[in-house]
Design a protein around this motif. Structure first.
Motif, PDB file in Angstrom:
ATOM      1  N   VAL A   1       8.394   0.121   0.557  1.00  0.00           N
ATOM      2  CA  VAL A   1       6.934   0.032   0.706  1.00  0.00           C
ATOM      3  C   VAL A   1       6.555   0.478   2.123  1.00  0.00           C
ATOM      4  O   VAL A   1       6.984  -0.138   3.095  1.00  0.00           O
ATOM      5  N   PRO A   2       5.756   1.536   2.260  1.00  0.00           N
ATOM      6  CA  PRO A   2       5.491   2.061   3.600  1.00  0.00           C
ATOM      7  C   PRO A   2       4.456   1.272   4.403  1.00  0.00           C
ATOM      8  O   PRO A   2       4.445   1.312   5.631  1.00  0.00           O
ATOM      9  N   ARG A   3       3.599   0.539   3.685  1.00  0.00           N
ATOM     10  CA  ARG A   3       2.484  -0.109   4.376  1.00  0.00           C
ATOM     11  C   ARG A   3       2.139  -1.392   3.629  1.00  0.00           C
ATOM     12  O   ARG A   3       2.075  -1.385   2.392  1.00  0.00           O
ATOM     13  N   ILE A   4       1.913  -2.462   4.358  1.00  0.00           N
ATOM     14  CA  ILE A   4       1.625  -3.760   3.734  1.00  0.00           C
ATOM     15  C   ILE A   4       0.415  -4.384   4.398  1.00  0.00           C
ATOM     16  O   ILE A   4       0.315  -4.421   5.630  1.00  0.00           O
TER      17      ILE A   4
ATOM     18  N   HIS B   1       9.370  -3.707   2.966  1.00  0.00           N
ATOM     19  CA  HIS B   1       9.577  -2.420   3.650  1.00  0.00           C
ATOM     20  C   HIS B   1      10.966  -1.867   3.292  1.00  0.00           C
ATOM     21  O   HIS B   1      11.104  -0.664   3.041  1.00  0.00           O
TER      22      HIS B   1
ATOM     23  N   VAL C   1       0.852  -1.191   0.000  1.00  0.00           N
ATOM     24  CA  VAL C   1       0.000   0.000   0.000  1.00  0.00           C
ATOM     25  C   VAL C   1       0.891   1.246   0.000  1.00  0.00           C
ATOM     26  O   VAL C   1       1.919   1.276   0.676  1.00  0.00           O
ATOM     27  N   GLY C   2       0.486   2.265  -0.748  1.00  0.00           N
ATOM     28  CA  GLY C   2       1.256   3.511  -0.777  1.00  0.00           C
ATOM     29  C   GLY C   2       2.403   3.453  -1.770  1.00  0.00           C
ATOM     30  O   GLY C   2       3.375   4.190  -1.648  1.00  0.00           O
ATOM     31  N   THR C   3       2.269   2.570  -2.764  1.00  0.00           N
ATOM     32  CA  THR C   3       3.272   2.454  -3.827  1.00  0.00           C
ATOM     33  C   THR C   3       2.559   2.653  -5.163  1.00  0.00           C
ATOM     34  O   THR C   3       1.412   3.065  -5.198  1.00  0.00           O
TER      35      THR C   3
END
Lengths: 99, 99, 99, 99
Positions: free
Chosen positions: B68-71, B64, B12-14
């Motif tokens: 990637v900030p959020r998974i 991370h 998420v956030g990519t």
């Protein structure tokens, strides 16, 4: 690594009522010292990755020891590195949006 | 405790393309020595509980580290005590039923 | 709206063997005309949203008619607007990355 | 067919904050007339199968219209024929067990 998890344990090959198994799993979580919250379709729990997944494994072991031959568990696991966030933070930031 | 897992890692956030992350996670699994199989919507993997969930944690750490900030990861975990069963066994018993 | 789904039907309150139910559900999918693929932990299926979720509902109805009193189903549903993509496309773009 | 669902919408290819999308999806549910409840990792909703899955589709459509290019949604769907049960009933029968 800190993780927020939502999991649902589904015993297979038993009777149709599952609440005694949910209760047994809840006892495992209570003893784990982790922060958790039951909801209508599962349990939210947060903590260090190893502790959280050890607790879920312990749920499986406890239910198998109660005679459940087969278990299906759904897990949603969330991690983030942009900032620290607890389950309470998530609900709070949502409440701000919802007004 | 032996476990059969299906998991899907959602960064998420990519950007919108996720295949480089799936490939990085696949490399983690290849190095883990666990038996695994990619499919259109996730990866099946089997082995001892600690090893399987360590590998998934390692996927999170790797992604991370790639920025990637959020998974968000979905996991389905199956255990059984009535008999030993691998992923190959599951598919075989199904093929018998399907004729 | 086109959707790619992975779903796993877990019958509750029955015996420990689930393959006859997976086979019955596979028959529902075969008759639906949708593109689908079984794997070790579920079934991938793609098509228009209404058709896909009708097929899964039909699986529930079929299993209940076979005497299953309670069903838990996991579904992962993916939609995208940036480009058309089938399950075969997803696997292909992954193969390119994996070399 | 009556269904109890827990679902989590994960927007992909956007920023790291997801609360505006959760809020938009919550508005869709509010307008649907269905009974629902947000929790830290998703939303519980119950009703007739078609209405519930139409509401989730409407969430996808709404988020795509907001510019989200790709959406991954997890859904747990439960049906039962042995007796009628609402989400409130599930929590109540659990509270009895937990004392």
């Amino acid at each position: 690594m800190y993780v927020i998890v939502d999991f649902t344990v589904v015993p297979v090959g038993t009777g149709v009522s599952l609440s005694e198994y949910v209760a047994a799993c809840e006892e495992v979580l209570a003893k784990s010292g982790l922060t958790y919250q039951l909801h209508a379709n599962g349990t939210n729990v947060e903590g260090e990755w190893e502790q959280v997944f050890s607790a879920i494994r312990h749920c499986h072991e406890t239910l198998h020891a109660m005679g459940v031959p087969r278990i299906h568990t759904d897990i949603k696991a969330g991690t983030r590195t942009d900032r620290a966030q607890s389950m309470a933070d998530k609900l709070n930031s949502l409440k701000v949006k919802l007004g």
